[in-house]
Design a protein around this motif. Structure first.
Motif, PDB file in Angstrom:
ATOM      1  N   LEU A  13     -16.345  29.734 -48.687  1.00  0.00           N
ATOM      2  CA  LEU A  13     -14.978  29.905 -47.814  1.00  0.00           C
ATOM      3  C   LEU A  13     -15.450  30.296 -46.414  1.00  0.00           C
ATOM      4  N   ASP A  14     -15.059  29.800 -45.498  1.00  0.00           N
ATOM      5  CA  ASP A  14     -15.194  30.405 -44.070  1.00  0.00           C
ATOM      6  C   ASP A  14     -14.013  30.484 -43.380  1.00  0.00           C
ATOM      7  N   ASN A  15     -14.328  30.988 -42.108  1.00  0.00           N
ATOM      8  CA  ASN A  15     -13.053  31.407 -41.528  1.00  0.00           C
ATOM      9  C   ASN A  15     -12.005  30.148 -41.098  1.00  0.00           C
ATOM     10  N   ASP A  16     -12.714  29.021 -40.542  1.00  0.00           N
ATOM     11  CA  ASP A  16     -12.107  27.951 -40.326  1.00  0.00           C
ATOM     12  C   ASP A  16     -11.224  27.171 -41.605  1.00  0.00           C
ATOM     13  N   LYS A  17     -11.778  27.305 -42.900  1.00  0.00           N
ATOM     14  CA  LYS A  17     -11.277  26.961 -43.789  1.00  0.00           C
ATOM     15  C   LYS A  17     -10.188  27.664 -44.347  1.00  0.00           C
ATOM     16  N   LEU A  18     -10.375  29.055 -44.259  1.00  0.00           N
ATOM     17  CA  LEU A  18      -9.186  29.722 -44.767  1.00  0.00           C
ATOM     18  C   LEU A  18      -7.891  29.687 -43.854  1.00  0.00           C
ATOM     19  N   ILE A  19      -8.467  29.502 -42.429  1.00  0.00           N
ATOM     20  CA  ILE A  19      -7.367  28.845 -41.431  1.00  0.00           C
ATOM     21  C   ILE A  19      -6.474  27.894 -41.789  1.00  0.00           C
ATOM     22  N   SER A  20      -7.306  26.740 -42.106  1.00  0.00           N
ATOM     23  CA  SER A  20      -6.765  25.297 -42.487  1.00  0.00           C
ATOM     24  C   SER A  20      -5.786  25.619 -43.767  1.00  0.00           C
ATOM     25  N   ILE A  21      -6.279  26.337 -44.749  1.00  0.00           N
ATOM     26  CA  ILE A  21      -5.524  26.425 -46.003  1.00  0.00           C
ATOM     27  C   ILE A  21      -4.182  27.223 -45.658  1.00  0.00           C
ATOM     28  N   TYR A  22      -4.226  28.278 -44.942  1.00  0.00           N
ATOM     29  CA  TYR A  22      -3.050  29.071 -44.518  1.00  0.00           C
ATOM     30  C   TYR A  22      -2.073  28.253 -43.853  1.00  0.00           C
ATOM     31  N   MET A  23      -2.348  27.428 -42.752  1.00  0.00           N
ATOM     32  CA  MET A  23      -1.780  26.464 -42.008  1.00  0.00           C
ATOM     33  C   MET A  23      -0.855  25.529 -42.715  1.00  0.00           C
ATOM     34  N   ASP A  24      -1.790  24.986 -43.621  1.00  0.00           N
ATOM     35  CA  ASP A  24      -1.412  23.935 -44.632  1.00  0.00           C
ATOM     36  C   ASP A  24      -0.167  24.633 -45.338  1.00  0.00           C
ATOM     37  N   TYR A  25      -0.556  25.700 -46.065  1.00  0.00           N
ATOM     38  CA  TYR A  25       0.440  26.570 -46.898  1.00  0.00           C
ATOM     39  C   TYR A  25       1.986  26.540 -46.214  1.00  0.00           C
ATOM     40  N   VAL A  26       1.899  27.264 -45.029  1.00  0.00           N
ATOM     41  CA  VAL A  26       3.139  27.785 -44.143  1.00  0.00           C
ATOM     42  C   VAL A  26       3.850  26.388 -43.957  1.00  0.00           C
ATOM     43  N   LEU A  27       3.029  25.332 -43.688  1.00  0.00           N
ATOM     44  CA  LEU A  27       3.909  24.030 -43.387  1.00  0.00           C
ATOM     45  C   LEU A  27       4.484  23.383 -44.411  1.00  0.00           C
ATOM     46  N   GLU A  28       3.718  23.319 -45.251  1.00  0.00           N
ATOM     47  CA  GLU A  28       4.486  22.827 -46.642  1.00  0.00           C
ATOM     48  C   GLU A  28       5.708  23.571 -47.252  1.00  0.00           C
ATOM     49  N   GLU A  29       5.229  24.914 -47.426  1.00  0.00           N
ATOM     50  CA  GLU A  29       6.284  25.597 -47.997  1.00  0.00           C
ATOM     51  C   GLU A  29       7.446  26.174 -46.875  1.00  0.00           C
ATOM     52  N   GLU A  30       7.107  25.964 -45.515  1.00  0.00           N
ATOM     53  CA  GLU A  30       8.038  26.406 -44.583  1.00  0.00           C
ATOM     54  C   GLU A  30       8.296  27.865 -44.451  1.00  0.00           C
ATOM     55  N   LYS A  31       7.470  28.743 -44.848  1.00  0.00           N
ATOM     56  CA  LYS A  31       7.431  30.006 -44.886  1.00  0.00           C
ATOM     57  C   LYS A  31       5.956  30.851 -45.088  1.00  0.00           C
ATOM     58  N   ARG A  32       6.027  32.102 -44.606  1.00  0.00           N
ATOM     59  CA  ARG A  32       4.761  32.806 -44.892  1.00  0.00           C
ATOM     60  C   ARG A  32       4.589  33.248 -46.287  1.00  0.00           C
ATOM     61  N   PRO A  33       3.422  33.103 -46.731  1.00  0.00           N
ATOM     62  CA  PRO A  33       3.253  33.533 -48.270  1.00  0.00           C
ATOM     63  C   PRO A  33       3.591  34.932 -48.541  1.00  0.00           C
ATOM     64  N   LYS A  34       4.060  35.648 -49.763  1.00  0.00           N
ATOM     65  CA  LYS A  34       4.561  36.876 -49.564  1.00  0.00           C
ATOM     66  C   LYS A  34       3.462  37.774 -49.795  1.00  0.00           C
ATOM     67  N   THR A  35       2.447  37.376 -50.517  1.00  0.00           N
ATOM     68  CA  THR A  35       1.358  38.554 -50.850  1.00  0.00           C
ATOM     69  C   THR A  35       0.173  37.648 -50.662  1.00  0.00           C
ATOM     70  N   VAL A  36      -1.160  38.543 -50.205  1.00  0.00           N
ATOM     71  CA  VAL A  36      -2.375  37.701 -50.321  1.00  0.00           C
ATOM     72  C   VAL A  36      -2.826  37.516 -51.788  1.00  0.00           C
ATOM     73  N   TYR A  37      -2.492  38.246 -52.685  1.00  0.00           N
ATOM     74  CA  TYR A  37      -2.691  37.953 -54.045  1.00  0.00           C
ATOM     75  C   TYR A  37      -2.304  36.483 -54.469  1.00  0.00           C
ATOM     76  N   LYS A  38      -0.932  36.192 -54.231  1.00  0.00           N
ATOM     77  CA  LYS A  38      -0.255  35.013 -54.583  1.00  0.00           C
ATOM     78  C   LYS A  38      -0.822  33.856 -54.017  1.00  0.00           C
ATOM     79  N   PHE A  39      -1.105  34.040 -52.725  1.00  0.00           N
ATOM     80  CA  PHE A  39      -1.618  32.980 -51.770  1.00  0.00           C
ATOM     81  C   PHE A  39      -2.939  32.744 -52.256  1.00  0.00           C
TER      82      PHE A  39
END
Length: 222
Positions: A13-39
């Motif tokens: 895992l690198d920085n850009d990959k983590l950013i990409s995963i996060y951006m995809d998550y918030v766009l698909e879920e339309e919200k920020r994840p509640k916890t780092v653990y769950k994300f």
């Protein structure tokens, strides 16, 4: 008979990959994840891997904007002609390239800047970007002042760098509201506002300021 071993090496895992995963998550879920653990669990990431890069989602959000800036600078310096540009041309090229980066990630940018009702809270993620943009503008003025030599003709690095940041905030708001094809109106706004700022610092502002004012009035009334 020998058989080929299946490659089970996990991709690092690198920085850009983590950013990409996060951006995809918030766009698909339309919200920020509640916890780092769950994300991390949902994306099959070890929690400690997340913390190798950021201490929280707030840190990650700031990191995304910093990466937008860093990728922009990387693109600029790939062009051998960039170093031969005037400061005005360098600033124009920076804004054009930065907004191409934003346009490529428009859905995420709009989400992140409208996530909270408080605009001040939405803008907190831009702190790292602000520091970098002001540094970029400061470097331009330092180069220009070095060429001028005479103290009386030199420009204020502090004022110019702050003006560059205010200008970027104006252009981002303009771009967010821009409904023109391929955001052509934003390109015009970039050109006119950059020319205005540089003309102000060259003590010949009136014509450009009036030109910019007419353009903004036209866009507002359209």
């Amino acid at each position: 008979m020998a058989t080929a071993k299946k490659n089970t090496t996990k991709k690092v895992l690198d920085n850009d990959k983590l950013i990409s995963i996060y951006m995809d998550y918030v766009l698909e879920e339309e919200k920020r994840p509640k916890t780092v653990y769950k994300f991390c669990k949902e994306n099959k990431i070890k929690e400690e891997e997340f913390y190798n890069f950021y201490g929280s989602f707030e840190g990650l959000q700031k990191g995304i904007w910093e990466r937008f800036y860093e990728h922009t600078i990387t693109v600029l310096h790939k062009s051998p002609e960039f170093e031969t540009f005037t400061n005005r041309e360098k600033m124009l090229t920076f804004y054009y390239t930065f907004f191409e980066m934003l346009t490529a990630n428009r859905s995420y940018v709009l989400f992140s800047l409208k996530e909270h009702e408080s605009q001040l809270k939405n803008l907190q993620q831009l702190k790292g970007l602000r520091k970098r943009v002001k540094s970029f503008a400061r470097d331009l003025i330092q180069d220009g002042n070095a060429d001028k030599g005479v103290q009386a003709l030199q420009q204020s690095e502090k004022i110019f760098s702050e003006a560059a940041w205010v200008q970027l905030m104006f252009l981002m708001k303009f771009w967010m509201d821009d409904n023109s094809a391929q955001f052509e109106s934003t390109d015009v706004a970039i050109e006119k506002s950059v020319n205005t700022v540089f003309d102000v610092f060259d003590n010949t502002p009136l014509e450009r300021v009036i030109d910019l004012g007419k353009f903004l009035w036209k866009e507002k009334m359209a």
